[in-house]
Design a protein around this motif. Structure first.
Motif, short mmCIF file in Angstrom:
data_model
loop_
_atom_site.label_atom_id
_atom_site.label_comp_id
_atom_site.label_asym_id
_atom_site.label_seq_id
_atom_site.Cartn_x
_atom_site.Cartn_y
_atom_site.Cartn_z
N GLY A 77 0.44 -0.86 0.22
CA GLY A 77 0.27 -0.24 0.01
C GLY A 77 0.61 1.13 0.03
N ARG A 78 1.93 1.03 0.78
CA ARG A 78 2.53 2.28 0.44
C ARG A 78 3.33 2.16 -0.07
N SER A 79 3.66 1.73 -0.92
CA SER A 79 4.59 2.05 -2.14
C SER A 79 3.66 2.36 -3.70
N ILE A 80 2.25 2.61 -3.14
CA ILE A 80 1.12 2.58 -4.21
C ILE A 80 1.72 4.26 -4.37
N VAL A 81 1.08 4.20 -2.67
CA VAL A 81 1.26 5.75 -2.67
C VAL A 81 2.59 6.78 -2.77
N ARG A 82 3.72 6.03 -3.29
CA ARG A 82 4.85 6.69 -3.05
C ARG A 82 5.25 6.77 -1.88
N ILE A 83 4.56 6.36 -0.52
CA ILE A 83 6.22 6.91 0.20
C ILE A 83 7.00 6.07 0.55
N LEU A 84 7.21 4.79 0.13
CA LEU A 84 7.81 4.50 -0.26
C LEU A 84 8.90 4.07 -2.11
N LYS A 85 9.87 4.18 -2.36
CA LYS A 85 10.42 4.07 -3.60
C LYS A 85 9.72 2.43 -3.78
N PRO A 86 10.11 1.77 -4.20
CA PRO A 86 9.96 0.16 -5.11
C PRO A 86 11.41 -0.02 -5.53
N THR A 87 11.90 -0.92 -5.20
CA THR A 87 13.28 -1.30 -5.71
C THR A 87 13.21 -1.82 -7.01
N ASP A 202 -4.74 1.95 4.57
CA ASP A 202 -4.28 0.48 5.58
C ASP A 202 -4.53 0.22 6.74
N GLU A 203 -5.38 -0.93 6.84
CA GLU A 203 -5.69 -1.02 8.19
C GLU A 203 -6.70 -0.43 9.20
N SER A 204 -7.60 1.05 8.21
CA SER A 204 -7.83 2.40 8.63
C SER A 204 -9.24 1.69 10.08
N GLN A 224 -18.00 5.35 -1.04
CA GLN A 224 -17.73 4.77 -1.92
C GLN A 224 -18.27 5.45 -2.96
N GLU A 225 -20.07 4.72 -2.95
CA GLU A 225 -21.11 4.76 -3.53
C GLU A 225 -21.30 6.59 -4.36
N GLU A 226 -21.18 7.81 -3.03
CA GLU A 226 -21.46 8.61 -3.43
C GLU A 226 -20.57 9.60 -4.47
N PHE A 227 -19.33 9.13 -4.33
CA PHE A 227 -17.92 9.74 -4.96
C PHE A 227 -18.12 8.96 -5.75
N GLY A 228 -18.20 7.38 -5.87
CA GLY A 228 -17.39 6.70 -7.34
C GLY A 228 -15.80 6.11 -6.93
N LEU A 229 -15.72 5.91 -5.71
CA LEU A 229 -14.29 5.95 -5.53
C LEU A 229 -13.98 4.22 -5.41
N THR A 230 -12.60 4.04 -5.44
CA THR A 230 -11.86 2.86 -5.46
C THR A 230 -11.17 2.92 -4.53
N TYR A 231 -11.15 1.42 -3.72
CA TYR A 231 -10.41 1.10 -2.50
C TYR A 231 -9.33 -0.50 -2.76
N LEU A 232 -8.44 0.58 -2.14
CA LEU A 232 -7.49 -0.57 -2.42
C LEU A 232 -7.07 -0.75 -0.19
N PHE A 233 -8.26 -2.05 -0.50
CA PHE A 233 -8.80 -2.51 1.20
C PHE A 233 -8.09 -3.31 2.41
N VAL A 234 -6.21 -2.63 2.35
CA VAL A 234 -5.85 -3.54 3.55
C VAL A 234 -5.99 -4.33 5.07
N ALA A 235 -6.35 -5.17 5.05
CA ALA A 235 -6.17 -5.78 6.31
C ALA A 235 -6.26 -6.49 6.58
N HIS A 236 -5.78 -7.36 7.76
CA HIS A 236 -6.15 -8.08 8.54
C HIS A 236 -7.28 -8.77 8.48
N ASP A 237 -8.09 -8.25 8.86
CA ASP A 237 -9.19 -8.67 9.99
C ASP A 237 -10.38 -9.00 8.46
N LEU A 238 -10.42 -10.64 8.55
CA LEU A 238 -11.30 -10.86 7.06
C LEU A 238 -12.61 -10.90 7.27
N SER A 239 -13.45 -10.65 8.06
CA SER A 239 -15.05 -10.46 8.33
C SER A 239 -14.93 -8.62 7.73
#
Lengths: 357, 397
Positions: A77-87, A202-204, A224-239
């Motif tokens: 997630g952090r490399s997508i928003v480019r806080i990190l530079k991918p190797t 990110d684990e929001s 998401q519905e209102e603004f037509g957003l796309t989420y990348l939802f990072v989580a460890h909680d399956l439910s």
């Protein structure tokens, strides 16, 4: 500057393309953290936090990214928003009018334009808000940098506060006057300030307690519905992931092991790790608890600095065979738009969990 | 950029009155959450409130303010000219202030001291001072004196207190080797001694924040280099280094220039501690989520540092700075005491203490040690103040 932008530089070789419904595609994304040892800081190896990840995010969907702690989902997630530079590898992003850029190659100045398109919601609602700034300053900061007028910023911030369910009058308050759930709403308002196209969450909701989690997830869905957003939802909680996602990607030691739409992934997993992960979720129903015939996972998560040979999962896999110990399975397509990285995906009959009504 | 804090408070007060229902969420009960009823206070008000409860620190603050007040108004407060010497009064002991005067007409209220009659003791080869009842030196508040400019620009003809007749001498705390009034000299010495700390610390602050900030923000080899430099500077015993550096001051420069050289010498060593603190703060803040969020908002490094990082530890910096001033004062005093810092005719506490270097002087004129007491008071007050500031500096803790 413009002569050396990656797009023009790449034009001579191969122009990257994305399908029209794709918003973002990761190609062989690697993020390695070097380990230095000794007085001379000898390079002693790499932690392969993200190792050869392929993943695509479609417009308007919620893609859940799950995995155990330390599997590299946050790093992805952090490399997508480019806080990190991918190797190495590519982060291909399709702009509104169809132009495709590789975010991995851009420097800070070139990224500036995309900072408004791809936003992030952080995990910790306490450390992610500057305690010295007012709510209005926090949410409006990005607008100020994008060069908005003061009065427009003020209007926008009040509108956003209302949208996330906070009173616009709170604009002058400091974060410490808010509860955890409210702070996370402020974080969400900040991420929505620029009308983003992709939000990396990110684990929001992980740091919130369960009732507030539910409210926050519902809020994210409404927005998401209102603004037509796309989420990348990072989580460890399956439910949580099951509730919000359209598709789910499972990560293990820096690699994607399975991608499928939510129902098929939860109903009939194709990777042994997915199966084990699904069955590790505590079951609130004692009748369902008894049904569990899937063996518990043994051992520890592999060390990303020193991963095992062959399939990274083979030391813990109850179905492992000789081939798994030698040959690393690639992520391959299965019928029904699924992807899995297991040699025996077709042969294995893995047990899913019934959908929660 | 910001509204003043009172406008913010007023705004929310109006907001609270505006309606009980949160706007836009009234229809969704799930979205209604309990809000903590915290009032709005700026950070500095919270710090001040907490600081006020720290009595020792409040005392320190009062003393420090008084000392700087003395430094600013030395001409007004000093009863005598600190440079006027008089061969009649070397090592004159402190005079006792008498409130009532007896004469033929009876007892009257008339604050005065008695001038000295000096005799030479030819056996001990010393001067003996006797009170002379016939020579009354009247004292008064706001007495006339030579015209001067207070703080350099307010023309004044009067001073706080002193002998009514400007030609008379008056030694409340005794006189030194040349018959100069010690009290006046101590008051003038406050000026140099207290500002050496301020200027030295300002220089240290600039060096410390710049180098420490670079070290913490950029990391890598820059960090390594700066940290090794700090370790090297800290490993050198400070007195010999000071001595070495003072020896490098050209011998015939103006005493005022020496003062600047001394502050530079003190801050060359003084920034190291501050640099460490700043580096640590930068390193811990660099990975805070709100700093990452600022980067994602597209903030430049400069803006991140100015708007997000520095305000988060400014209060700590102020506390650390306050605690660093006493070191500077002690440093100046030690150097001047050893004769390597400031030199007469500049007056500082260290220069005054130089006079109390040998046991014979101390035995015959113990009042010459009083500047040492001033150093102790100033250092203690600054330390208490710094402690209180440090405790109060994190109101959210």
């Amino acid at each position: 500057m413009s002569e050396t932008t990656p797009q023009t530089a790449m034009a001579g070789t191969t122009e990257p393309t994305l399908d029209t419904d794709e918003l973002l595609r990761l190609e062989s994304l690697c993020v390695h953290f070097p380990i230095y040892k000794g007085l001379l800081r000898r390079h002693a190896g790499d932690v392969r936090a993200v190792d050869d990840v392929h993943l695509s995010v479609k417009k308007g969907e919620v893609l859940g990214l799950v995995g155990e702690s330390g599997c590299g989902k946050t790093t992805t997630g952090r490399s997508i928003v480019r806080i990190l530079k991918p190797t190495s590898g590519k982060i291909l992003y399709q702009e509104e009018h169809g132009k495709v850029v590789d975010l991995a190659q851009l420097n800070d100045r070139q990224l500036f334009k995309y900072r408004a398109d791809i936003r992030m919601v952080f995990q910790d609602p306490f450390s992610s808000l500057n305690p010295r700034l007012t709510v209005g300053d926090i949410i409006g900061e990005v607008l100020e940098i994008q060069g908005w007028r003061k009065s427009d910023i003020n209007d926008r911030v009040r509108y956003l506060l209302e949208k996330v369910g906070l009173r616009p009058e709170y604009v002058g308050r400091f974060p410490h006057a808010f509860s955890g759930g409210e702070r996370q709403r402020i974080g969400i308002a900040r991420s929505l300030a620029t009308n983003p196209r992709l939000v990396v969450a990110d684990e929001s909701v992980s740091a919130l307690d369960v009732s507030i989690q539910a409210q926050t997830i519902n809020l994210l869905q409404d927005l998401q519905e209102e603004f037509g957003l796309t989420y990348l939802f990072v989580a460890h909680d399956l439910s949580v992931v099951e509730h919000i996602s359209d598709r789910v990607a499972v990560m293990y030691v820096g690699k994607i092991v399975e991608v499928a739409d939510k129902d098929s992934l939860f109903g009939s997993p194709k990777h042994p790790y997915t199966e084990a992960l699904l069955h590790s979720v505590p079951k609130p129903d004692p009748k369902r608890r008894r049904l569990g015939t899937v063996p518990k996972l043994k051992g520890e998560v592999a060390d990303p600095a020193n991963p095992p040979r062959g399939c990274y999962f083979h030391p813990r896999c109850p179905y492992a065979q000789d081939k798994c110990r030698v040959e690393r399975p690639a992520l391959r397509a299965l019928p029904g738009g699924r992807q899995v990285a297991c040699h025996f995906a077709e042969e294995l009959d893995l047990e899913g969990i019934p959908a929660v009504e | 950029m910001h509204l003043p804090f009172w406008s913010r408070i007023r705004k929310t007060r109006q907001g609270k009155l505006a309606g009980d229902e949160p706007i836009g969420v009234g229809d969704n009960p799930l979205l209604r959450e309990e809000t903590t009823g915290a009032s709005e206070e700026t950070q500095w008000r919270l710090i001040w409130r907490r600081f006020r409860r720290h009595h020792l620190a409040m005392g320190g603050l009062v003393v420090v303010l008084m000392l700087y007040g003395v430094a600013a108004c030395a001409e007004f407060l000093a009863p005598m000219n600190p440079r006027a010497f008089d061969s009649k009064y070397p090592y004159a002991p402190p005079q006792r202030v008498r409130m009532f005067h007896e004469s033929e007409e009876g007892v009257s209220f008339r604050p005065h001291v008695l001038d000295y009659r000096v005799e030479l003791d030819s056996v001990q080869m010393t001067r003996v001072f006797h009170d002379d009842p016939d020579q009354v030196v009247d004292l008064g508040f706001f007495v006339e004196t030579e015209p001067y400019r207070l703080m350099g620009f307010i023309p004044m003809r009067r001073q706080f207190f002193g002998p009514v007749n400007p030609d008379h001498s008056f030694f409340l705390l005794g006189a030194d080797r040349l018959g100069r009034d010690l009290l006046s000299r101590m008051i003038y010495g406050t000026r140099i001694s207290m500002t050496v700390g301020l200027i030295g610390v300002t220089l240290s602050l600039v060096l410390g924040i710049t180098l420490g900030g670079m070290s913490g923000y950029f990391g890598g080899w820059i960090d390594n280099l700066i940290q090794r430099l700090i370790e090297f500077l800290q490993s050198i015993p400070s007195i010999p280094l000071w001595l070495g550096l003072s020896a490098a001051i050209p011998p015939r420069v103006d005493p005022l220039m020496v003062y600047f050289y001394i502050t530079i010498i003190l801050s060359i060593l003084g920034w190291t501690g501050l640099g460490r603190v700043v580096r640590g703060k930068f390193m811990s803040l660099k990975t805070e989520d709100f700093v990452l969020a600022a980067r994602l908002d597209g903030c430049s490094s400069g803006r991140i540092i100015r708007r997000h990082m520095v305000p988060s530890f400014m209060s700590h910096i102020i506390a650390t700075t306050t605690l660093a001033i006493p070191h500077m004062i002690i440093g100046e005093t030690s150097l001047s005491f050893l004769g390597l810092g400031l030199r007469p005719p500049v007056i500082s506490w260290g220069v005054l203490l130089q006079e109390a270097q040998n046991i014979r002087t101390v035995a015959t004129a113990p009042w010459l040690l009083l500047p040492g007491a001033m150093v102790a008071v100033a250092v203690l007050a600054l330390n208490f103040l710094g402690d209180g500031l440090r405790d109060a500096s994190d109101p959210y803790a």
